[in-house]
Design an enzyme around this catalytic site. Structure first.
Site, short mmCIF file in Angstrom:
data_model
loop_
_atom_site.label_atom_id
_atom_site.label_comp_id
_atom_site.label_asym_id
_atom_site.label_seq_id
_atom_site.Cartn_x
_atom_site.Cartn_y
_atom_site.Cartn_z
N CYS A 118 0.80 -1.23 0.00
CA CYS A 118 0.00 0.00 0.00
C CYS A 118 0.83 1.28 0.00
CB CYS A 118 -0.95 0.00 1.19
SG CYS A 118 -2.19 -1.32 1.13
N HIS A 151 -3.53 7.29 2.88
CA HIS A 151 -3.92 6.00 2.32
C HIS A 151 -5.23 5.58 2.96
CE1 HIS A 151 -3.96 1.87 1.13
NE2 HIS A 151 -3.68 1.43 2.34
N ASN A 195 -10.31 0.03 0.26
CA ASN A 195 -8.85 0.10 0.14
C ASN A 195 -8.44 -0.45 -1.23
OD1 ASN A 195 -6.09 -0.14 0.29
ND2 ASN A 195 -6.05 -1.23 2.23
#
Length: 337
Positions: free
Chosen positions: A115, A255, A285
């Site tokens: 990520c 994020h 996500n």
């Protein structure tokens, strides 16, 4: 004069199919209230269809970026694709994207840092601009997380979605662009967040498939603890290093892993919710897609000179924060024409 790498445009793409919390209630033992309370997610996008890989979304995001900025594909010097779900082991997904969009003079490669990949790629691409070697660098973050998610695992299937976002980096001598970064990794985190099989250590076999080892494995509580601490720490560190007060920060671009992690980072920085880019409720996500998708969603609210703090945490463990000064004012949205 000092050359900095400024973002001069953004592009994005998410698939049409919407996977809602209500639909997940039919797949696993969960509820909309439970998902929303613990993650902040209401729905996520899923890429459907045969032979539809991450490159499909990345291509669309880059094509939109080139169209919006009026940039010719053949003028791009470098294309970096941040992805954890490449189309193939090789060639790089960046090569596939580059061929499709026509960046015939660019070289291209993938970055895999879970990520944090888009953040790491942005910092890397900026070096090519700052050194004076290249003039136009595309960084695209894209993931088809649905391809490695077990939809019988209620802890993970509620979190992830598919999507892509891209930015164009160009030289700037007015003090706009990427100004600082704190990037970190710690391989001891591997045991807590990984995919057990599919690599050279455990190549695919009938046994690994039967044992469902080709999906995301995550020790949620441990990962959450590390993410809350480390993502907030580097964001605060970037502010301190650049003498940025909470009033100086126009936007936190976090994020989109979990609303509670985002809130903890904002609280550590001292910025209110009105300064936090948020779209986790719409997309979940998307791993490398989260930060560029935020920039695309909020582009019309950004102004030249705005101080942005980007922050991410991912498998590895990897984490980091970037301080950048936005380089352009809102442009007319073609969809409003």
């Amino acid at each position: 004069m000092k050359i900095t790498a400024a973002i001069t445009g953004v592009g994005a793409y998410v698939p049409d199919y919407v996977l809602t919390n209500q639909e997940l209630e039919k797949l696993v033992d969960t509820t909309d209230e439970w998902i929303t309370t613990r993650t902040g997610i209401k729905e996520r996008r899923i890429l459907k269809g045969e032979n539809q890989g991450t490159s499909v979304m990345a291509i669309k995001a880059v094509e939109q970026l080139l169209a919006k900025t009026g940039t010719r594909a053949e003028d791009i010097d470098l294309l970096i694709c941040a992805t954890t779900t490449p189309d193939l082991v090789f060639p790089a997904t960046a090569n596939i994207v580059s061929a499709a969009v026509g960046t015939t003079k660019a070289f291209s490669y993938d970055v895999q840092a879970a990520c944090s990949g888009f953040l790491f790629s942005l910092a890397t691409g900026a070096q090519f601009i700052q050194s004076g070697i290249y003039k136009k660098v595309v960084v695209v973050g894209a993931d088809k997380m649905s391809s490695i998610i077990d939809y019988t695992d209620r802890a993970n299937c509620i979190i992830f979605g598919d999507g892509a976002g891209a930015v164009l980096l160009e030289p700037n001598t007015e003090g706009y662009g990427l100004l600082d970064q704190v990037l970190r990794s710690d391989g001891r985190g591997e045991q807590h967040l990984h995919q057990k099989a599919g690599g050279s250590r455990r190549p695919p076999t009938a046994e690994t498939v039967a044992n469902r080892e080709h999906y995301v494995y995550q020790e949620g509580a441990t990962v959450f603890k590390f993410a809350v601490t480390n993502m907030a720490d580097v964001a605060a560190q970037v502010m301190e290093r650049n003498q940025l007060s909470k009033e100086d920060v126009a936007w936190l671009v976090p994020h989109q892993a979990n609303k509670r992690i985002i809130d903890a980072t904002a609280n550590r920085m001292g910025v209110g919710p009105e300064k936090v880019m948020l779209n986790i409720h719409r997309y979940g996500n998307t791993t490398n897609g989260t930060i560029p998708l935020c920039l695309a969603d909020y582009e019309q609210q950004l102004h030249k000179g705005d101080n942005l703090v980007l922050a991410a945490f991912g498998g590895g463990f990897t984490w980091g924060s970037i301080y950048l000064k936005w380089a352009y004012d809102p442009k007319p949205d073609p969809q409003d024409a």
